[in-house]
Enzyme design. Structure first.
Site, PDB file in Angstrom:
ATOM      1  N   SER A  13       3.539 -26.990  38.165  1.00 24.45           N
ATOM      2  CA  SER A  13       2.240 -26.936  38.479  1.00 24.45           C
ATOM      3  C   SER A  13       1.726 -25.597  37.422  1.00 24.45           C
ATOM      4  CB  SER A  13       2.180 -25.611  39.272  1.00 24.45           C
ATOM      5  OG  SER A  13       3.379 -25.056  38.964  1.00 24.45           O
ATOM      6  N   LYS A  86       2.965 -18.783  38.523  1.00 26.55           N
ATOM      7  CA  LYS A  86       1.721 -19.124  38.246  1.00 26.55           C
ATOM      8  C   LYS A  86       1.271 -18.350  37.129  1.00 26.55           C
ATOM      9  CE  LYS A  86       1.832 -21.974  42.058  1.00 26.55           C
ATOM     10  NZ  LYS A  86       2.087 -23.420  41.356  1.00 26.55           N
TER      11      LYS A  86
END
Length: 203
Positions: A13, A86
């Site tokens: 991701s 993230k």
């Protein structure tokens, strides 16, 4: 209290910034380290900033829907915990919108410059590489040209929460799915990649 802690990155991701299997060091002191077995945090050196790559806790619930089984940790204190990595794209009070694979912060489109070639992911898909200019942070990002990704209607980030997105924008389960993350769930800032050997990079 540990000031720096190693983490292993298990997913795609955050391509191209982080690769599967990368090992990171995370600074737990920068934002104020949490005292174990309590809800208290030590004073930090600064607040989280837009563009920081951070490790944070989420809760995983059992509801049969893989797109909805991750929620902010404070929403389900009874559920099991999992660490995510993230990038912070939205600060408290920011208006975030995602449409046509374009990110808008406070009505301003975040600039992306298309780079040459393609990034081949772990499944062999060719992704379009970009250099994204997120405030003072310039970093790599990817889009799948065959996928629009999740559309996010305008959303205002609540106080003391942060909107997270993966750099692999078309293939990341992030705040577009589970919403902003509270400051209490942020473990620390990922500041250096130390594995594989020879990959001593600052994030």
């Amino acid at each position: 209290v540990m000031i720096v802690e190693p983490f292993r990155f298990p997913s795609g991701s955050m391509f191209p910034t982080l690769l599967i299997g990368d090992h990171l060091f995370v600074n737990k002191f920068l934002y104020g380290a949490k005292i174990p077995f309590t809800d208290y945090r030590l004073p930090g050196l600064r607040e989280p900033e837009r563009g920081d790559v951070v490790v944070f806790e989420v809760a995983r619930v059992s509801n049969g829907n893989p797109n909805l089984n991750i929620v902010p940790a404070d929403r389900r204190p009874d559920a099991s915990r999992e660490d995510f990595v993230k990038r912070i794209v939205g600060m408290p009070g920011d208006r975030i919108e995602v449409r046509d694979n374009k990110l808008y912060v406070n009505h301003e489109r975040v600039e992306k410059v298309r780079l040459e070639g393609a990034f081949i992911d772990d499944e062999g898909a060719a992704l379009d590489p970009y250099s994204e200019i997120l405030g003072d942070c310039v970093h790599g990002a990817l889009d799948d040209p065959h996928k629009l990704g999740l559309m996010r209607t305008p959303f205002v980030v609540e106080p003391d929460r942060y909107f997270m997105m993966g750099d692999n924008r078309s293939n990341s389960r992030d705040s577009r799915f589970f919403g902003p993350v509270p400051i209490e769930s942020i473990i620390g800032r990922a500041f250096v990649r130390v594995w594989p050997l020879g990959a001593l990079d600052r994030l």
